[in-house]
Scaffold this active site. Structure first.
Site, PDB file in Angstrom:
ATOM      1  N   ARG A 153      -3.028   7.105 -11.332  1.00 30.67           N
ATOM      2  CA  ARG A 153      -4.238   7.200 -12.148  1.00 30.67           C
ATOM      3  C   ARG A 153      -5.425   7.800 -11.388  1.00 30.67           C
ATOM      4  O   ARG A 153      -6.447   8.126 -11.970  1.00 30.67           O
ATOM      5  CB  ARG A 153      -4.593   5.810 -12.706  1.00 30.67           C
ATOM      6  CG  ARG A 153      -3.622   5.337 -13.772  1.00 30.67           C
ATOM      7  CD  ARG A 153      -3.735   3.842 -14.037  1.00 30.67           C
ATOM      8  NE  ARG A 153      -3.062   3.028 -13.020  1.00 30.67           N
ATOM      9  CZ  ARG A 153      -3.030   1.700 -13.025  1.00 30.67           C
ATOM     10  NH1 ARG A 153      -3.645   1.025 -13.978  1.00 30.67           N
ATOM     11  NH2 ARG A 153      -2.395   1.030 -12.073  1.00 30.67           N
ATOM     12  N   ASN A 181      -8.165   1.698  -9.524  1.00 30.41           N
ATOM     13  CA  ASN A 181      -7.053   2.447 -10.100  1.00 30.41           C
ATOM     14  C   ASN A 181      -7.432   3.861 -10.502  1.00 30.41           C
ATOM     15  O   ASN A 181      -6.558   4.688 -10.740  1.00 30.41           O
ATOM     16  CB  ASN A 181      -6.488   1.700 -11.311  1.00 30.41           C
ATOM     17  CG  ASN A 181      -5.876   0.366 -10.887  1.00 30.41           C
ATOM     18  OD1 ASN A 181      -5.020   0.314 -10.008  1.00 30.41           O
ATOM     19  ND2 ASN A 181      -6.347  -0.716 -11.468  1.00 30.41           N
ATOM     20  N   TYR A 214     -33.569  26.589  19.716  1.00 29.09           N
ATOM     21  CA  TYR A 214     -32.219  26.079  19.921  1.00 29.09           C
ATOM     22  C   TYR A 214     -32.109  25.550  21.339  1.00 29.09           C
ATOM     23  O   TYR A 214     -32.288  26.292  22.309  1.00 29.09           O
ATOM     24  CB  TYR A 214     -31.154  27.176  19.688  1.00 29.09           C
ATOM     25  CG  TYR A 214     -29.779  26.668  20.061  1.00 29.09           C
ATOM     26  CD1 TYR A 214     -29.226  25.583  19.382  1.00 29.09           C
ATOM     27  CD2 TYR A 214     -29.075  27.213  21.136  1.00 29.09           C
ATOM     28  CE1 TYR A 214     -27.999  25.069  19.743  1.00 29.09           C
ATOM     29  CE2 TYR A 214     -27.836  26.695  21.505  1.00 29.09           C
ATOM     30  CZ  TYR A 214     -27.312  25.631  20.805  1.00 29.09           C
ATOM     31  OH  TYR A 214     -26.102  25.108  21.167  1.00 29.09           O
ATOM     32  N   LYS A 247      -3.650   6.469  -2.769  1.00 31.10           N
ATOM     33  CA  LYS A 247      -4.852   5.788  -3.270  1.00 31.10           C
ATOM     34  C   LYS A 247      -5.593   5.013  -2.177  1.00 31.10           C
ATOM     35  O   LYS A 247      -6.823   5.096  -2.090  1.00 31.10           O
ATOM     36  CB  LYS A 247      -4.446   4.838  -4.400  1.00 31.10           C
ATOM     37  CG  LYS A 247      -5.591   3.997  -4.914  1.00 31.10           C
ATOM     38  CD  LYS A 247      -5.287   3.350  -6.235  1.00 31.10           C
ATOM     39  CE  LYS A 247      -4.227   2.280  -6.114  1.00 31.10           C
ATOM     40  NZ  LYS A 247      -4.008   1.620  -7.419  1.00 31.10           N
ATOM     41  N   ALA A 293       0.825  -1.214   0.000  1.00 25.96           N
ATOM     42  CA  ALA A 293       0.000   0.000   0.000  1.00 25.96           C
ATOM     43  C   ALA A 293       0.855   1.258   0.000  1.00 25.96           C
ATOM     44  O   ALA A 293       0.500   2.268   0.585  1.00 25.96           O
ATOM     45  CB  ALA A 293      -0.922  -0.011   1.224  1.00 25.96           C
ATOM     46  N   ALA A 294       2.014   1.178  -0.651  1.00 24.85           N
ATOM     47  CA  ALA A 294       2.935   2.309  -0.606  1.00 24.85           C
ATOM     48  C   ALA A 294       2.733   3.275  -1.773  1.00 24.85           C
ATOM     49  O   ALA A 294       3.193   4.415  -1.734  1.00 24.85           O
ATOM     50  CB  ALA A 294       4.379   1.800  -0.611  1.00 24.85           C
TER      51      ALA A 294
HETATM   52  C1  UD1 Z   1      -1.016  -5.176 -10.342  1.00 24.82           C
HETATM   53  C2  UD1 Z   1      -0.319  -6.408 -10.925  1.00 24.82           C
HETATM   54  C3  UD1 Z   1      -1.189  -6.955 -12.050  1.00 24.82           C
HETATM   55  C4  UD1 Z   1      -2.563  -7.285 -11.537  1.00 24.82           C
HETATM   56  C5  UD1 Z   1      -3.200  -6.073 -10.846  1.00 24.82           C
HETATM   57  C6  UD1 Z   1      -4.441  -6.522 -10.107  1.00 24.82           C
HETATM   58  C7  UD1 Z   1       2.090  -6.075 -10.681  1.00 24.82           C
HETATM   59  C8  UD1 Z   1       3.344  -5.739 -11.397  1.00 24.82           C
HETATM   60  N1  UD1 Z   1       0.974  -6.063 -11.419  1.00 24.82           N
HETATM   61  O1  UD1 Z   1      -1.029  -4.179 -11.331  1.00 24.82           O
HETATM   62  O2  UD1 Z   1      -0.607  -8.130 -12.595  1.00 24.82           O
HETATM   63  O3  UD1 Z   1      -3.380  -7.715 -12.610  1.00 24.82           O
HETATM   64  O4  UD1 Z   1      -2.307  -5.506  -9.877  1.00 24.82           O
HETATM   65  O5  UD1 Z   1      -5.123  -5.439  -9.540  1.00 24.82           O
HETATM   66  O6  UD1 Z   1       2.121  -6.394  -9.517  1.00 24.82           O
HETATM   67  N2  UD1 Z   1       2.507  -0.627  -4.656  1.00 24.82           N
HETATM   68  C9  UD1 Z   1       3.491  -0.399  -3.720  1.00 24.82           C
HETATM   69  N3  UD1 Z   1       4.721  -0.005  -4.131  1.00 24.82           N
HETATM   70  C10 UD1 Z   1       5.031   0.158  -5.429  1.00 24.82           C
HETATM   71  C11 UD1 Z   1       4.026  -0.065  -6.405  1.00 24.82           C
HETATM   72  C12 UD1 Z   1       2.759  -0.469  -5.992  1.00 24.82           C
HETATM   73  O7  UD1 Z   1       3.244  -0.550  -2.514  1.00 24.82           O
HETATM   74  O8  UD1 Z   1       6.181   0.518  -5.716  1.00 24.82           O
HETATM   75  C13 UD1 Z   1       1.163  -1.027  -4.201  1.00 24.82           C
HETATM   76  C14 UD1 Z   1       0.133   0.036  -4.541  1.00 24.82           C
HETATM   77  O9  UD1 Z   1      -0.027   0.940  -3.465  1.00 24.82           O
HETATM   78  C15 UD1 Z   1      -1.130  -0.770  -4.813  1.00 24.82           C
HETATM   79  C16 UD1 Z   1      -0.615  -2.163  -5.189  1.00 24.82           C
HETATM   80  O10 UD1 Z   1       0.748  -2.198  -4.851  1.00 24.82           O
HETATM   81  O11 UD1 Z   1      -1.934  -0.885  -3.652  1.00 24.82           O
HETATM   82  C17 UD1 Z   1      -0.794  -2.475  -6.680  1.00 24.82           C
HETATM   83  O12 UD1 Z   1      -0.142  -1.499  -7.446  1.00 24.82           O
HETATM   84  P1  UD1 Z   1      -0.769  -0.970  -8.803  1.00 24.82           P
HETATM   85  O13 UD1 Z   1       0.141   0.035  -9.360  1.00 24.82           O
HETATM   86  O14 UD1 Z   1      -2.189  -0.628  -8.627  1.00 24.82           O
HETATM   87  O15 UD1 Z   1      -0.632  -2.315  -9.717  1.00 24.82           O
HETATM   88  P2  UD1 Z   1      -1.414  -2.619 -11.055  1.00 24.82           P
HETATM   89  O16 UD1 Z   1      -0.797  -1.851 -12.159  1.00 24.82           O
HETATM   90  O17 UD1 Z   1      -2.861  -2.485 -10.826  1.00 24.82           O
HETATM   91 CA    CA Z   2      -4.073  -1.900  -9.054  1.00 23.51          CA
END
Ligand code: UD1
Ligand code: CA
Length: 472
Positions: free
Chosen positions: A10, A228, A367, A17, A4-5
């Site tokens: 988007r 997203n 009131y 997020k 959740a970092a």
């Molecule tokens: C990711 C998956 C994808 C999957 C989709 C499902 C990867 C590379 N891809 O894509 O295969 O279909 O989720 O919803 O894993 N986050 C971090 N640090 C980072 C990047 C992300 O903590 O450096 C966390 C975000 O806060 C988020 C989660 O990981 O909660 C997912 O990241 P997000 O960028 O939404 O991944 P997707 O592109 O949706």
């Molecule tokens: Ca995602």
């Protein structure tokens, strides 16, 4: 591990997020509750963007004893976030690690449980949840080898046209043997379009080590939708709302227009209660049986007894409305309002920290703040408790069976006894004894013919009245 970092580019937001709210709470709260119900220990949350706020949201969502946080200072991908989280898991830990993303607020604990059971029954080294989608959009695609075994997860951005046509996608829930996870995460590389470390690459890496990998096909894809964008958020909000509304209707609650009934998942409503259009019921709101909410109401953390009626336009927060009370139209019940039952709060009445005993009423334009009123007392139209001196708030106490006349002001702190009659227009500045009649009127005086005399004196004035009596 819950990742959740990320900022969630988007979303086009200043806020991380996972802090965006869905069904009245940050989405991370829903994800953590689902995971906590599996008795996972420890639960490591990878935080980065607005780490302090995300940590606070996590702590208020679940019991903190199993909760740990891992700081991912630069967002270099889900694989990098998982590496950070892994550092918070004791080296001696030899169980399975469940990994999920913080942006999947509809996770269902019983589905997760079935997934875990299947992993154990198959003796798999790595399992993840896949679903088939008509529109696989930007999700990672599940690539299988010629014998149908999972070979890799390929991100949409890195996929070939043939891979993009694959409709089986990665939901983002994984269960991995801890030792395998340590090995696979260490081998991640960022040689992809985004130059990120993809957690998804642990699938192909596990295969190269000859480990067994299973994609568990979940029955309901909607549970795993990732948020997203703002559009995803609004869509899921509607889905959760529909689910809540259907559950309430199945339990015997009438919703006149489910499309405009905004009811938080935590709200409880008794049988044969009728909810009109444009009603928001939030937080820990509890509504009894046979209640009617006519429409247009905003109620948060409100307890309402059986057979109450809320007429149009009521706002109420953090208060208790006892059985068979009638509230509104146009009433504002602020925090700390407690109505014992059989009460009436009518139009344009504002209450705050006001306790009214059984059967007491304030029907119009009042009131009542920092006020304790006994039973069967009638508060007339336009009565005001004068509770604030510019520095402190003071209390007004009124006894049982009183008649507080219209346009009375009670200068707090002040106590009015039982069975008191207050004449209309009285300003109460001192305590009043039981059974008294109290008034602060000037005696009524009358000057015959005064009006005509007044106009005569203004005969030459530009606004002097004509014969018909209108202003000039
Ligand atoms: C990711 C998956 C994808 C999957 C989709 C499902 C990867 C590379 N891809 O894509 O295969 O279909 O989720 O919803 O894993 N986050 C971090 N640090 C980072 C990047 C992300 O903590 O450096 C966390 C975000 O806060 C988020 C989660 O990981 O909660 C997912 O990241 P997000 O960028 O939404 O991944 P997707 O592109 O949706
Ligand atoms: Ca995602």
């Amino acid at each position: 591990m819950i990742l959740a970092a990320g900022l969630g580019t988007r979303m086009r937001s200043e806020r991380a997020k996972v802090l965006h709210e869905i069904a009245g709470e940050p989405m991370i709260a829903r994800v953590l509750r689902a995971v906590a119900s599996l008795d996972a220990d420890p639960i490591v949350v990878a935080v980065g963007h607005q780490a302090a706020e995300v940590q606070a949201a996590a702590r208020s969502a679940i019991d903190a004893h199993a909760l740990r946080f891992a700081m991912q200072s630069a967002q270099r991908g889900t694989g990098d976030a998982a590496r950070c989280a892994l550092a918070e898991i004791p080296g001696a830990f030899a169980g399975d690690v469940l990994i999920g993303y913080g942006d999947m607020p509809r996770l269902n604990p019983s589905t997760l449980r079935a997934f875990i059971d299947n992993h154990r029954a198959c003796g798999a080294d790595l399992s993840f949840i896949s679903v088939a989608l008509a529109d696989p959009a930007a999700y990672g695609r599940i690539v299988r080898d010629s014998s149908g075994n999972v070979a890799a997860i390929v991100e949409a951005r890195d996929a070939s046209p043939a891979q993009l046509a694959i409709r089986e996608i990665n939901t983002g829930i994984y269960l991995v043997d801890a030792a395998l996870l340590r090995t696979a995460l260490a081998e991640l590389r960022d040689d992809n379009v985004q130059h990120e470390f993809y957690l998804t690459d642990i699938v192909a890496i596990s295969r190269t080590h000859g480990c067994s990998v299973i994609a568990w096909r979940a029955p309901d894809a909607a549970e795993f939708a990732g948020i997203n964008s703002r559009e995803d958020l609004a869509l899921m909000e509607t889905q959760i709302r529909d689910e809540v509304n259907r559950r309430l209707m199945a339990a015997g609650v009438t919703l006149i227009d489910p499309a405009t009934a905004y009811i938080a998942p935590s709200v409880e409503i008794g049988r044969d209660t009728i909810i009109g259009p444009n009603v928001q019921l939030l937080g820990r709101t509890r509504i009894g049986a046979n209640v009617v909410i006519e429409g247009t109401a905003w109620l948060s953390d409100v307890t309402i007894g059986d057979r109450c009626r809320l007429k149009t336009c009521v706002r109420a927060e953090d208060c208790v409305i006892g059985e068979e009370s009638e509230i509104g139209p146009f009433a504002n019940l602020r925090a700390g309002t407690e109505l014992e039952g059989h009460n009436r709060i009518g139009n344009f009445v504002e209450t705050k920290k006001a306790r009214l005993g059984r059967g007491s009423k304030a029907s119009h334009l009042s009131y009542l703040g920092d006020t304790v009123i006994g039973r069967e007392t009638n508060v007339g139209c336009g009565v005001i408790t004068v509770n604030y001196d510019g520095y402190d708030k003071h209390e007004t106490r009124i006894g049982d069976r009183c008649m507080v006349g219209c346009d009375t002001q009670l200068i707090a702190p002040v106590t009015v006894g039982d069975d008191v009659y207050v004449a209309s227009g009285t300003t109460i500045v001192r305590d009043v004894e039981d059974g008294a009649l109290v008034m602060s009127h000037h005696p009524q005086r009358e000057k015959s013919g005064w009006t005509a005399n007044w106009h005569r004196r203004h005969a030459g004035h530009p606004k002097a009245r004509t014969k018909s009596g209108n202003g000039a």
